[in-house]
Design an enzyme around this catalytic site. Structure first.
Site, PDB file in Angstrom:
ATOM      1  N   GLU A 126     -17.513  -3.349  24.974  1.00 60.45           N
ATOM      2  CA  GLU A 126     -16.633  -4.729  25.019  1.00 60.45           C
ATOM      3  C   GLU A 126     -15.562  -4.818  24.281  1.00 60.45           C
ATOM      4  OE1 GLU A 126     -20.948  -5.566  25.983  1.00 60.45           O
ATOM      5  OE2 GLU A 126     -19.967  -4.767  24.675  1.00 60.45           O
ATOM      6  N   HIS A 136     -27.910 -14.768  25.637  1.00 59.74           N
ATOM      7  CA  HIS A 136     -26.875 -14.577  26.638  1.00 59.74           C
ATOM      8  C   HIS A 136     -26.264 -16.074  26.908  1.00 59.74           C
ATOM      9  CE1 HIS A 136     -28.702 -10.624  26.482  1.00 59.74           C
ATOM     10  NE2 HIS A 136     -28.095 -10.125  27.740  1.00 59.74           N
ATOM     11  N   HIS A 192      -3.916   3.088  -3.442  1.00 63.61           N
ATOM     12  CA  HIS A 192      -4.107   2.549  -2.244  1.00 63.61           C
ATOM     13  C   HIS A 192      -3.477   1.137  -1.822  1.00 63.61           C
ATOM     14  CE1 HIS A 192      -6.551   1.846   1.787  1.00 63.61           C
ATOM     15  NE2 HIS A 192      -6.544   0.746   1.166  1.00 63.61           N
ATOM     16  N   HIS A 213       0.830  -1.154   0.102  1.00 65.36           N
ATOM     17  CA  HIS A 213       0.026  -0.165  -0.108  1.00 65.36           C
ATOM     18  C   HIS A 213       1.051   1.460   0.047  1.00 65.36           C
ATOM     19  CE1 HIS A 213      -2.455  -3.286   1.846  1.00 65.36           C
ATOM     20  NE2 HIS A 213      -3.619  -2.591   1.542  1.00 65.36           N
TER      21      HIS A 213
END
Length: 666
Positions: A414, A476, A267, A36
């Protein structure tokens, strides 16, 4: 605060120094025929300003604790970092490494790899991770500054992030946490080039990034990323800010490549021989590939050497500091003897009292023993403190008003929590642990994987580890999660069966200096199964015989982890009453068991016996213990909502089922 140094006194112009980065980047990518080049060429001016005027580092002492951290979150542009390291004189990064970019065995991997070369602060490439790592580094810096003072800890964390980093969801978690904590030593340099792989970023996003960061609590500004004086003024202002800062650097991707700059063509692909030649003409860089003329290289090396005096002065301060021993111990990171003794005393108490606790409660008791004696431990939770039981007595919050605290309220972040803990561990001087529900390791997984890849000691306290959590239901209830985590190399997954094993697993996790750990813990109470505190850390071997057969040779071996060890013992008792010899093997950690020698593993597996495994998860992984013909008592699909005892009956994770599975194989 160290002052910015003046621009180099050498007659070498800024443009020539920046063009050295551009040339090395396009040459290395062209030689590798992959990579890149666009971002390194576009951000060369910004990087030159940062490394020649501001960055506090010493290439000859790349692990100097009080160095500024530079994180390349846009890791695909790795040649920017490698070029800077070569030019400033990092010993690990010679010109041969640049020539061998992206080749097997080189230090110059396609994306920066922590540990490959000194000066690479973190592994980046998965976009956004580096930005969140940088937040963790900035947290560690402020915490250690509060503990040891400006004389020993006083540095910045600079992070170069691209459009892709800021599109990733983790970026929002990271920047809002940084803004909330007012981490004013964090400076984000945004490569605002408006280009992604698919083309203009307008194809996919129309965010106002300055407004977004401002709303998160950052000081923000936009500059022309090719105007060195504007960049320098923005960095200086950011260094004086009382808030974290975003500097949006408007750049031209692939700058200098006359036919491709400003387009997605630069890129992620080599420019091509013709465009490289044209770029040399455009940049006024007539030198052969990988050649940096002596005056330019000398100017870069002088920039690399410029802060050596700061480093030597810091070493003198450390040598005279009354906190020297504590500072060295913090960086060493070993478990203090007093903490280990407290764990031993806890195990003795558990053996005597035989408490019936949920293993999340047992985990808290282990932390209550350890935390007073280990000031480097920094705990936290993603808005589940009361459920994860990760906060112990005496741990004050680490917040904008008290960076000396040792407990972080991460909020419902999280992924950001996990990646920030990686940054804290990488920074050094602290040992992070953080909690959420085991099912939400799905949200943490990319960062957990990088903990393992980078060999960082991060402890993930994951509670509510099965259908045993009950009424919250299948959304859960982790079913596949233990298997998925066990699939990650260099990750220890612990699932203790009682309070004794939980204390042992904590000791093992904290002693694993180059391996992260997941400790999976129950919501429901578990009986005490062991009272043998004098036999050493039995969980250290990963699996061990908890209960032997009685009255004759074993005909059945039950294997189980965590809450299901109790079921295995019940099945053993039933078979023994019928005259069938049965033994139980507790398996708190697959990974440690597989690391044992062949003789030990064969003895534990029980050759010649029928084998049955019991775990409230899927079977995947257990065939290594029971074989293809072994019995498995566990989950075959998702869970359900209801009281946990009813769920165990409903899904057939019972003593009756274990006994039946064993008899079928006799």
């Amino acid at each position: 605060m160290p002052q910015a140094r003046a621009a180099t006194s050498t007659p070498v112009a800024h443009a020539e120094m920046a063009n050295a980065i551009r040339a090395l980047a396009m040459d290395a990518v062209q030689a590798a025929n992959s990579g890149h080049p666009g971002m390194p060429m576009g951000m060369a001016d910004v990087a030159t300003v940062l490394f020649t005027r501001f960055l506090k580092h010493d290439p000859q002492a790349p692990r100097w604790p009080d160095r500024d951290r530079f994180v390349l979150s846009a890791g695909h542009g790795s040649m920017l970092l490698y070029a800077l390291q070569y030019l400033t004189g990092y010993p690990d990064m010679d010109i041969d490494q640049i020539r061998r970019f992206r080749q097997l065995g080189s230090r110059t991997a396609g994306h920066p790899e922590f540990g490959h070369a000194a000066g690479i602060e973190t592994t980046t490439g998965p976009l956004g991770q580096g930005l969140a790592n940088a937040v963790g580094m900035a947290i560690a810096e402020r915490h250690l500054n509060a503990r040891f003072g400006d004389g020993l800890v006083d540095h910045f964390t600079y992070v170069l992030a691209g459009d892709g980093c800021l599109m990733e969801g983790i970026s929002q978690e990271a920047i809002t946490l940084a803004g909330h904590l007012r981490l004013n030593r964090l400076i984000v340099l945004f490569d605002d080039n408006g280009i992604s792989i698919d083309g203009p970023t307008s194809l996919a996003t129309s965010d106002d990034q300055l407004a977004r960061f401002r709303a998160a609590g950052f000081a923000v500004t936009r500059v022309d990323g090719h105007d060195p004086e504007a960049v320098a003024a923005a960095i200086e202002a950011a260094r004086q800010s009382e808030r974290p800062s975003l500097i949006a650097c408007r750049t031209i991707i692939g700058k200098g490549a006359p036919n491709k700059q400003g387009s997605a063509a630069t890129h992620g692909s080599p420019l091509g021989a013709d465009e490289v030649k044209a770029a040399r003409e455009t940049l006024g860089w007539p030198h052969a590939p990988f050649v940096v003329p002596e005056p330019v290289l000398a100017a870069w090396r002088a920039a690399g050497d410029a802060r050596r005096g700061d480093r030597l002065a810091w070493e003198a301060r450390l040598g005279a500091a009354p906190q020297r021993a504590a500072f060295d111990a913090a960086l060493e990171g070993a478990m203090p003897a007093a903490a280990r003794q407290a764990l031993a005393e806890l195990r003795a108490k558990l053996a005597a009292e035989k408490p019936k606790w949920a293993s999340r409660k047992s985990s808290q008791m282990a932390l209550e023993a350890i935390n007073p004696h280990w000031p480097e431990l920094i705990g936290g939770s993603a808005d589940l403190t009361g459920s994860n039981n990760t906060r112990t007595a005496g741990l004050k919050p680490l917040d904008a008003g008290n960076y000396g605290g040792r407990y972080i309220f991460y909020g419902v972040r999280e992924h950001g929590m996990a990646a920030a803990m990686n940054g804290m561990a990488l920074h050094g001087g602290v040992v992070p642990y953080g909690g959420t529900f085991l099912v939400f390791t799905d949200y943490c997984r990319p960062a957990i994987r990088l903990s393992a890849l980078m060999e960082q000691r991060v402890v993930y306290v994951m509670t509510h580890d099965s259908i045993g959590l009950g009424e919250d239901g299948p959304t859960h209830q982790p079913v596949e999660h233990l298997a998925a985590l066990r699939a990650i190399p260099n990750l220890n997954v612990f699932r203790p069966a009682d309070a004794m094993e939980t204390a042992e697993c904590w000791e093992l996790a904290l002693d694993a200096r180059s391996t992260p750990s997941v400790i999976a813990l129950s919501r429901q109470d578990l009986p005490a199964l062991r009272a043998d505190a004098d036999q050493g850390n039995r969980a250290a071997r990963g699996a061990y015989e908890l209960a032997p057969a009685e009255g004759g040779a074993a005909r059945v071996t039950f294997f189980a982890s965590g809450s299901e060890v109790e079921i295995a013992l019940g099945a053993r008792e039933r078979l023994q009453a019928e005259g069938i010899g049965a033994r139980v093997v507790s398996v708190p950690c697959f990974e440690l068991f597989f690391a044992q020698d062949d003789a030990y593993r064969e003895a534990v597996l029980g050759p010649g016996t029928a084998r049955v495994a019991i775990e409230a998860g899927i079977r995947m992984g257990w065939d290594a213990f029971i074989g293809l013909k072994g019995g498995f008592v566990g989950m075959r699909g998702f869970g359900a909502s209801g009281p946990y005892k009813a769920l165990y009956e409903h899904f057939g994770i019972t003593v009756d089922a274990a006994v039946a599975a064993a008899k079928e194989r006799l």
